[in-house]
Design a protein around this motif. Structure first.
Motif, PDB file in Angstrom:
ATOM      1  N   THR A 145       0.627  -1.178   0.019  1.00 60.29           N
ATOM      2  CA  THR A 145       0.096  -0.090   0.069  1.00 60.29           C
ATOM      3  C   THR A 145       0.775   1.355   0.085  1.00 60.29           C
ATOM      4  O   THR A 145       2.038   1.171   0.589  1.00 60.29           O
ATOM      5  N   LEU A 146       0.612   2.229  -0.596  1.00 64.44           N
ATOM      6  CA  LEU A 146       1.034   3.778  -0.778  1.00 64.44           C
ATOM      7  C   LEU A 146      -0.006   4.687  -0.105  1.00 64.44           C
ATOM      8  O   LEU A 146      -1.069   4.602  -0.796  1.00 64.44           O
ATOM      9  N   LYS A 147       0.553   5.336   0.626  1.00 62.33           N
ATOM     10  CA  LYS A 147      -0.378   6.474   1.168  1.00 62.33           C
ATOM     11  C   LYS A 147       0.277   7.919   0.960  1.00 62.33           C
ATOM     12  O   LYS A 147       1.552   7.921   1.452  1.00 62.33           O
ATOM     13  N   LEU A 148      -0.481   8.838   0.429  1.00 57.27           N
ATOM     14  CA  LEU A 148       0.187  10.173   0.075  1.00 57.27           C
ATOM     15  C   LEU A 148      -0.737  11.147   0.940  1.00 57.27           C
ATOM     16  O   LEU A 148      -1.936  11.084   0.901  1.00 57.27           O
ATOM     17  N   TRP A 149      -0.033  12.068   1.835  1.00 53.84           N
ATOM     18  CA  TRP A 149      -0.746  12.997   2.349  1.00 53.84           C
ATOM     19  C   TRP A 149      -0.663  14.415   1.420  1.00 53.84           C
ATOM     20  O   TRP A 149       0.422  14.746   0.817  1.00 53.84           O
ATOM     21  N   VAL A 150      -1.645  14.993   0.908  1.00 52.05           N
ATOM     22  CA  VAL A 150      -1.770  16.170   0.033  1.00 52.05           C
ATOM     23  C   VAL A 150      -2.181  17.353   0.729  1.00 52.05           C
ATOM     24  O   VAL A 150      -3.096  17.440   1.648  1.00 52.05           O
ATOM     25  N   ARG A 151      -1.917  18.555   0.316  1.00 51.25           N
ATOM     26  CA  ARG A 151      -2.300  19.948   0.510  1.00 51.25           C
ATOM     27  C   ARG A 151      -2.356  20.828  -0.535  1.00 51.25           C
ATOM     28  O   ARG A 151      -1.388  20.543  -1.124  1.00 51.25           O
ATOM     29  N   ARG A 152      -3.116  21.880  -0.564  1.00 53.76           N
ATOM     30  CA  ARG A 152      -3.013  23.010  -1.372  1.00 53.76           C
ATOM     31  C   ARG A 152      -1.642  23.569  -1.597  1.00 53.76           C
ATOM     32  O   ARG A 152      -0.911  23.666  -0.636  1.00 53.76           O
ATOM     33  N   LYS A 153      -1.136  23.598  -2.887  1.00 56.13           N
ATOM     34  CA  LYS A 153       0.037  24.169  -3.032  1.00 56.13           C
ATOM     35  C   LYS A 153      -0.015  25.649  -2.657  1.00 56.13           C
ATOM     36  O   LYS A 153      -1.059  26.188  -2.500  1.00 56.13           O
ATOM     37  N   ARG A 154       1.141  26.472  -2.092  1.00 52.31           N
ATOM     38  CA  ARG A 154       1.251  27.691  -1.762  1.00 52.31           C
ATOM     39  C   ARG A 154       0.489  28.746  -2.761  1.00 52.31           C
ATOM     40  O   ARG A 154       1.099  28.466  -3.982  1.00 52.31           O
TER      41      ARG A 154
END
Ligand code: ZN
Length: 411
Positions: free
Chosen positions: A28-37
């Motif tokens: 499994t692969l888990k990625l955390w993302v957020r909005r780019k600045r």
């Protein structure tokens, strides 16, 4: 690998990966993302209004397409906004089409897979419960339906389909020019079709309908006359031939079954032979049919009458069609085939609507093809409790022409 590379591989516009976790054993692969600045265009998911400042932030975890052999999930930072109209609402994120824990492109992959495989097989492939697959497919189809162009309705088909013991009869309204079903209604009464006109079409749309292909079935005709007075009624080939097949079947039953014994066994399981057109039979089957005819002349006559009625639609001039029909009816004299005499009376009662075919020339075979597609979907889908889902599925099928039953050309 750097976060930046993960962001590129993930490819969610406007979002950057800031943390990752790889589980080699579980794959499994888990990625955390957020909005780019700098990407702070917040939109209220309730009304689509732009909002300047977020109220607070939460996290959501959704399944995305797999990365090579790794099942991939994405944890995304989602803002809530205080909208003047909707109150506290979650922001609209393109990658999150619904509240379900799946990304947009994951839902699209499942929906596309459902176009050519059964829900059960798609469920196995994506290791999801079948009910989840159906829910994803339904949302996928709803989104497709929402954004597509809907052509005007000028040639309308009305048909009834028997969907089994639970759903019983359903009225299907279709667009004969595009070959797609437009609407399903429970039961097959005048009120059913009334509901279509009332709820689906504006006054102008109703006036624009030129032709309706229907069965010789008073409730539909009455509804059309009431709601779309400019629309001409055509009793089309498909529906009339259904009655002719029924007449052949009645003769078959009278001649073989009611006599019992060995005659009965001879006919067992051969109903379809009599209902299939001669041109569509394999040589072996033609032989079987010929043997039946040798034993019983009445069944043969019934079969030939049905075959010759089929040729009525080869005529495109009203006078020629009328002439052919007259000679067809003349053949019935002295034959003592009661089901066909009844059919002839019915045809004479509906003569104007039959001849309307020559005057208006609606596309033949479309109602039949739509009917066939829906039945195939129902067989494959093991019963659609949700009629809306069945309708969208049939529409999508018509639009993409997947496994579309070919229109039969008029010879
Ligand atoms: Zn709002």
């Amino acid at each position: 690998m750097r976060h930046n590379d993960w962001s590129k591989i993930l490819g969610w516009p406007g979002y950057a990966v800031y943390q990752q976790e790889i589980d080699e054993k579980a794959k499994t692969l888990k990625l955390w993302v957020r909005r780019k600045r700098g990407n702070l265009r917040l939109i209220c998911s309730g009304c689509g209004r732009r909002i300047g400042q977020p109220a607070d932030v939460t996290e959501r975890e959704v399944r995305d397409l797999p990365c090579f052999e790794y099942r991939t999930t994405v944890v995304i930072e989602v803002y809530r906004v205080r909208c003047p109209d909707c109150g506290l609402k979650i922001e609209k994120v393109d990658q999150l089409p619904s509240k379900a824990p799946f990304s947009k492109r994951f839902e699209e992959a499942v929906g596309e897979a459902c176009e050519s495989a059964s829900g059960r097989r798609v469920a196995l492939r994506f290791s999801l419960p079948e009910s989840t697959v159906r829910a994803i497919d339904l949302r996928y189809l709803e989104r497709w339906s929402q954004y597509r162009k809907k052509p005007a309705l000028r040639q309308m088909g009305v048909d009834e389909i028997y969907l089994g013991k639970k759903a019983k009869f359903v009225t299907v309204v279709s667009n004969l020019e595009t070959g797609e079903p437009l609407w399903f209604g429970q039961e097959r009464k005048k009120e059913t079709l009334d509901e279509f006109f009332r709820s689906q079409l504006s006054k102008r749309q109703k006036e624009r309908i030129e032709v309706a292909c229907v069965d010789m079935w008073a409730p539909y005709r009455l509804s059309i006359e009431e709601w779309a007075p400019c629309c001409k009624i055509v009793y089309d080939k498909f529906h009339i031939m259904q009655h002719a097949n029924k007449a052949v079947d009645e003769v078959r039953r009278a001649e073989f079954f009611r006599k019992g014994g060995p005659m009965r066994d001879l006919m067992k399981g051969k109903r379809w032979l009599l209902l299939t057109r001669w041109v569509n039979l394999a040589d072996g089957h033609k032989q079987m049919l010929n043997e039946l005819f040798r034993i019983n002349r009445k069944v043969m006559k019934a079969y030939l009458l049905k075959e010759s009625l089929d040729r009525l639609w080869n005529y495109i001039y009203e006078g020629a069609m009328l002439c052919y029909l007259q000679s067809w009816i003349d053949q019935l004299r002295w034959q003592r085939l009661e089901p066909f005499q009844k059919l002839a009376l019915m045809l004479l009662d509906h003569l104007d609507g039959i001849l309307n075919y020559c005057r208006l020339k609606p596309r033949l075979g479309v109602v039949e093809a739509i009917n066939g597609n829906i039945k195939m979907l129902v067989r494959r889908g093991r019963g659609y409790k949700n009629l809306r889902y069945l309708l969208l599925k049939a529409q999508r099928m018509a639009a993409t022409k997947t496994e579309f039953v070919a229109f039969r050309k008029v010879a």
